[in-house]
Design a protein around this motif. Structure first.
Motif, PDB file in Angstrom:
ATOM      1  N   GLY A  53     -81.636 -65.401  13.664  1.00  0.00           N
ATOM      2  CA  GLY A  53     -82.189 -65.757  12.366  1.00  0.00           C
ATOM      3  C   GLY A  53     -83.677 -66.033  12.385  1.00  0.00           C
ATOM      4  O   GLY A  53     -84.277 -66.263  13.440  1.00  0.00           O
ATOM      5  N   THR A  54     -84.262 -66.028  11.202  1.00  0.00           N
ATOM      6  CA  THR A  54     -85.677 -66.348  11.055  1.00  0.00           C
ATOM      7  C   THR A  54     -85.915 -67.855  11.062  1.00  0.00           C
ATOM      8  O   THR A  54     -87.037 -68.304  11.251  1.00  0.00           O
ATOM      9  N   VAL A  55     -84.839 -68.613  10.838  1.00  0.00           N
ATOM     10  CA  VAL A  55     -84.915 -70.072  10.806  1.00  0.00           C
ATOM     11  C   VAL A  55     -83.758 -70.616  11.640  1.00  0.00           C
ATOM     12  O   VAL A  55     -82.627 -70.145  11.518  1.00  0.00           O
ATOM     13  N   ALA A  56     -84.029 -71.586  12.495  1.00  0.00           N
ATOM     14  CA  ALA A  56     -82.977 -72.211  13.297  1.00  0.00           C
ATOM     15  C   ALA A  56     -82.008 -72.979  12.400  1.00  0.00           C
ATOM     16  O   ALA A  56     -82.343 -73.353  11.276  1.00  0.00           O
ATOM     17  N   CYS A  57     -80.826 -73.254  12.915  1.00  0.00           N
ATOM     18  CA  CYS A  57     -79.806 -73.967  12.141  1.00  0.00           C
ATOM     19  C   CYS A  57     -80.277 -75.378  11.766  1.00  0.00           C
ATOM     20  O   CYS A  57     -81.162 -75.940  12.412  1.00  0.00           O
ATOM     21  N   PRO A  58     -79.706 -75.963  10.707  1.00  0.00           N
ATOM     22  CA  PRO A  58     -80.151 -77.289  10.249  1.00  0.00           C
ATOM     23  C   PRO A  58     -80.172 -78.381  11.320  1.00  0.00           C
ATOM     24  O   PRO A  58     -81.156 -79.121  11.398  1.00  0.00           O
ATOM     25  N   PRO A  59     -79.135 -78.522  12.173  1.00  0.00           N
ATOM     26  CA  PRO A  59     -79.229 -79.575  13.193  1.00  0.00           C
ATOM     27  C   PRO A  59     -80.423 -79.404  14.127  1.00  0.00           C
ATOM     28  O   PRO A  59     -81.094 -80.370  14.472  1.00  0.00           O
ATOM     29  N   VAL A  60     -80.720 -78.173  14.531  1.00  0.00           N
ATOM     30  CA  VAL A  60     -81.868 -77.929  15.409  1.00  0.00           C
ATOM     31  C   VAL A  60     -83.168 -78.210  14.659  1.00  0.00           C
ATOM     32  O   VAL A  60     -84.097 -78.799  15.210  1.00  0.00           O
ATOM     33  N   GLN A  61     -83.237 -77.838  13.383  1.00  0.00           N
ATOM     34  CA  GLN A  61     -84.424 -78.142  12.579  1.00  0.00           C
ATOM     35  C   GLN A  61     -84.681 -79.637  12.515  1.00  0.00           C
ATOM     36  O   GLN A  61     -85.820 -80.086  12.447  1.00  0.00           O
ATOM     37  N   GLN A  62     -83.598 -80.435  12.530  1.00  0.00           N
ATOM     38  CA  GLN A  62     -83.714 -81.883  12.415  1.00  0.00           C
ATOM     39  C   GLN A  62     -83.919 -82.563  13.765  1.00  0.00           C
ATOM     40  O   GLN A  62     -83.944 -83.774  13.851  1.00  0.00           O
ATOM     41  N   GLY A  63     -84.069 -81.762  14.815  1.00  0.00           N
ATOM     42  CA  GLY A  63     -84.391 -82.328  16.116  1.00  0.00           C
ATOM     43  C   GLY A  63     -83.231 -82.487  17.061  1.00  0.00           C
ATOM     44  O   GLY A  63     -83.423 -82.952  18.192  1.00  0.00           O
TER      45      GLY A  63
END
Length: 72
Positions: A53-63
């Protein structure tokens, strides 16, 4: 702010499709809507969004390290 849209690109045929990511679970498999290839996470990635994906999954985005940490 967490992004919920990510464009998955099939490594087999190059087809790109924008999808909405789940916020409370990993998506380990994805069927390419063009060629039908079954996408699975690359080694070390927790889900197809982190791999293709162009954007990582929500948990990874949140650290978080991974959205399936602690599961078997």
């Amino acid at each position: 702010m967490t992004q919920l849209q990510s464009t998955l690109t099939c490594p087999e045929c190059g087809h790109a499709e924008t999808e909405t990511m789940p916020i409370d679970a990993c998506q380990w498999f994805y069927d390419c809507k063009s060629c039908g290839a079954l996408l699975k996470p690359k080694p070390g990635d927790c889900c197809v969004f982190c791999s293709y994906g162009t954007v990582a999954c929500p948990p990874v985005q949140q650290g978080d390290v991974c959205c399936n940490t602690g599961s078997t």
